[in-house]
Scaffold this active site. Structure first.
Site, PDB file in Angstrom:
ATOM      1  N   SER A 154       0.826  -1.210   0.000  1.00  0.00           N
ATOM      2  CA  SER A 154       0.000   0.000   0.000  1.00  0.00           C
ATOM      3  C   SER A 154       0.852   1.248   0.000  1.00  0.00           C
ATOM      4  CB  SER A 154      -0.830   0.077   1.284  1.00  0.00           C
ATOM      5  OG  SER A 154      -1.558  -1.079   1.491  1.00  0.00           O
ATOM      6  N   HIS A 208      -2.034  -3.317  -6.916  1.00  0.00           N
ATOM      7  CA  HIS A 208      -2.587  -2.861  -5.635  1.00  0.00           C
ATOM      8  C   HIS A 208      -4.110  -2.981  -5.631  1.00  0.00           C
ATOM      9  CE1 HIS A 208      -3.411   0.540  -2.610  1.00  0.00           C
ATOM     10  NE2 HIS A 208      -3.178  -0.567  -1.963  1.00  0.00           N
ATOM     11  N   GLU A 212      -4.747  -0.917  -8.975  1.00  0.00           N
ATOM     12  CA  GLU A 212      -3.692  -0.054  -9.508  1.00  0.00           C
ATOM     13  C   GLU A 212      -2.555  -0.947 -10.028  1.00  0.00           C
ATOM     14  OE1 GLU A 212      -3.740   4.039  -6.981  1.00  0.00           O
ATOM     15  OE2 GLU A 212      -3.228   2.265  -5.850  1.00  0.00           O
ATOM     16  N   ASN A 246      -4.248   5.805  -2.569  1.00  0.00           N
ATOM     17  CA  ASN A 246      -3.851   6.016  -1.175  1.00  0.00           C
ATOM     18  C   ASN A 246      -3.307   7.417  -0.911  1.00  0.00           C
ATOM     19  OD1 ASN A 246      -4.742   3.630  -0.170  1.00  0.00           O
ATOM     20  ND2 ASN A 246      -2.752   2.596  -0.184  1.00  0.00           N
TER      21      ASN A 246
END
Ligand code: 3HC
Length: 343
Positions: A115, A136, A148, A187
């Site tokens: 992450s 991700h 992602e 994120n």
């Protein structure tokens, strides 16, 4: 395709489930028996739920049959793709990659579900770096529509393109992340939201429930912001915040340290910011609360930075928050409504 997932926590087990649902054979590895059992129980529960709602093409037992649990990092020479999903600790991940590289074939793609750790930095653990990329996923992987795909400095174009095809093959929307920036796209935006929410509460201006009321009822988010911190894990978020801070990105929430020290790890511990012992907390609409702009302004500015720095396009950042976080609008759509700034 033959896939191996390393780590059977919430994300690893969810990723294994997604690949199995889409017809792949999956090896699910965890070092710890208890964790492996818990991961398989999560998958079973989730498959039953999806089956009840008519969302599966096969029986849950048939899909479970495609997943082979193991506690041995075996000979993975005929595996096409390995996805690492162990806790957010650089040394632990690097050790996994070093061990894995001895077992996989030369053409195996190695991906990380990190992450917060840069893909290029993680790839230093590997001899053959061009086969390595970020994939991700978002929690819960089976329900969130986005993945992602992140290119590190050494990832070959061919492996990056293959990553995008793999994501399409599991019926998710790939968002290409062209620069290996801390936190990637979703994120970076989410950490700004978390930081703003924590600041609003730590300063005593608003309560947790007031902030979450704005998130749910003004912004229309599927979960409150503190509810989402619980859901994704207080420990996970704390470790992430430490890693990104070390690398110069300001995800700051002192409340996480407090909860962690008290063992309030969120949903999985049945206690975090909220009490989860009777399931999801009920978040009522409060009379007062922060404005949408107070909660989202820094996140919108972050999205503008991502576009201006060619990490993503305007369309992609909007898609990212809708599909990765379940927001009803894209982050820059909110930004335009609030007249914050334009990319
Ligand atoms: N598998 C199958 N079914 C599931 C499930 C799963 N894993 N999780 C929840 N469900 C089911 C629920 O049991 C419920 O079933 P029911 O109708 O029979 O009771 C149904 O889905 C709907 O769930 P809820 O009633 O709890 O509520 P929602 O409609 O809000 O949907 C949600 C749940 C999809 C999780 C939604 O709240 C959401 O999108 N939340 C935001 C999640 C998010 O932001 N994820 C990304 C976090 S960031 C991240 O992961 C990146 C990392 O690097 C930090």
């Amino acid at each position: 395709m033959k896939v191996a997932v390393i780590g059977s926590g919430i994300m690893g087990s969810g990723i294994a489930e997604v690949f199995a649902i889409n017809g792949n054979s999956v090896i699910l590895y965890d070092k710890y028996e208890e964790a492996l059992k818990k991961g398989l129980d999560n998958i079973k529960w989730s498959l039953e739920k999806l089956h009840e709602k008519g969302k599966l093409n096969e029986e849950p037992s048939t899909i479970m049959g495609k997943i082979t649990p193991t506690r041995q990092l075996g000979e993975f020479y005929d595996i096409d793709l390995v996805i690492e999903a162990v806790p957010e600790d650089f040394n632990l991940k690097a050790q996994v990659f070093r061990e894995l590289e001895k077992k996989v074939g030369t053409n195996t793609i190695i991906a990380t579900n990190t992450s917060s750790l840069p893909i290029t930095e993680l790839s230093t653990a590997l001899e053959k770096k061009d086969r390595f990329l970020g994939l991700h996923f978002f929690n819960p992987p089976v329900l969130m529509g986005l993945v992602e795909v992140i290119k590190g400095n050494y990832t070959s174009d061919q492996v990056f393109e293959r990553g995008i095809e793999i994501v399409k093959g599991i019926k998710k929307e790939p968002i290409p992340v062209r620069k290996d920036v801390i936190g990637f796209v979703v994120n970076r935006i989410l950490f700004r939201v978390f930081t703003s929410a924590c600041r609003l509460v730590s300063g005593g201006k608003y309560t947790i429930r007031e902030v979450d009321s704005t998130a749910k009822y003004t912004l229309g988010f599927p979960m409150g912001i503190f509810e989402l911190l619980d859901y994704t894990g207080i420990d996970t978020n704390l470790f992430i915040s430490r890693e990104v801070k070390k690398r110069g990105f300001d995800f700051d929430c002192p409340l996480l340290e407090e909860l962690y020290s008290r063992g309030q790890l969120g949903t999985k511990a049945k206690r975090g910011f909220y009490d989860w012992s009777n399931g999801r907390p009920r978040i009522e609409k409060t009379e007062r609360g922060p404005s949408a702009k107070e909660v989202l302004e820094d996140a919108v500015k972050e999205a503008i930075w991502l576009v201006n720095n060619n990490v993503s396009t305007e369309e992609e950042v909007n898609k990212a928050t809708k599909l990765g976080l379940g927001w009803p609008k894209g982050v820059l759509e909110y930004g335009k409504e609030m007249a914050i700034l334009k990319p």
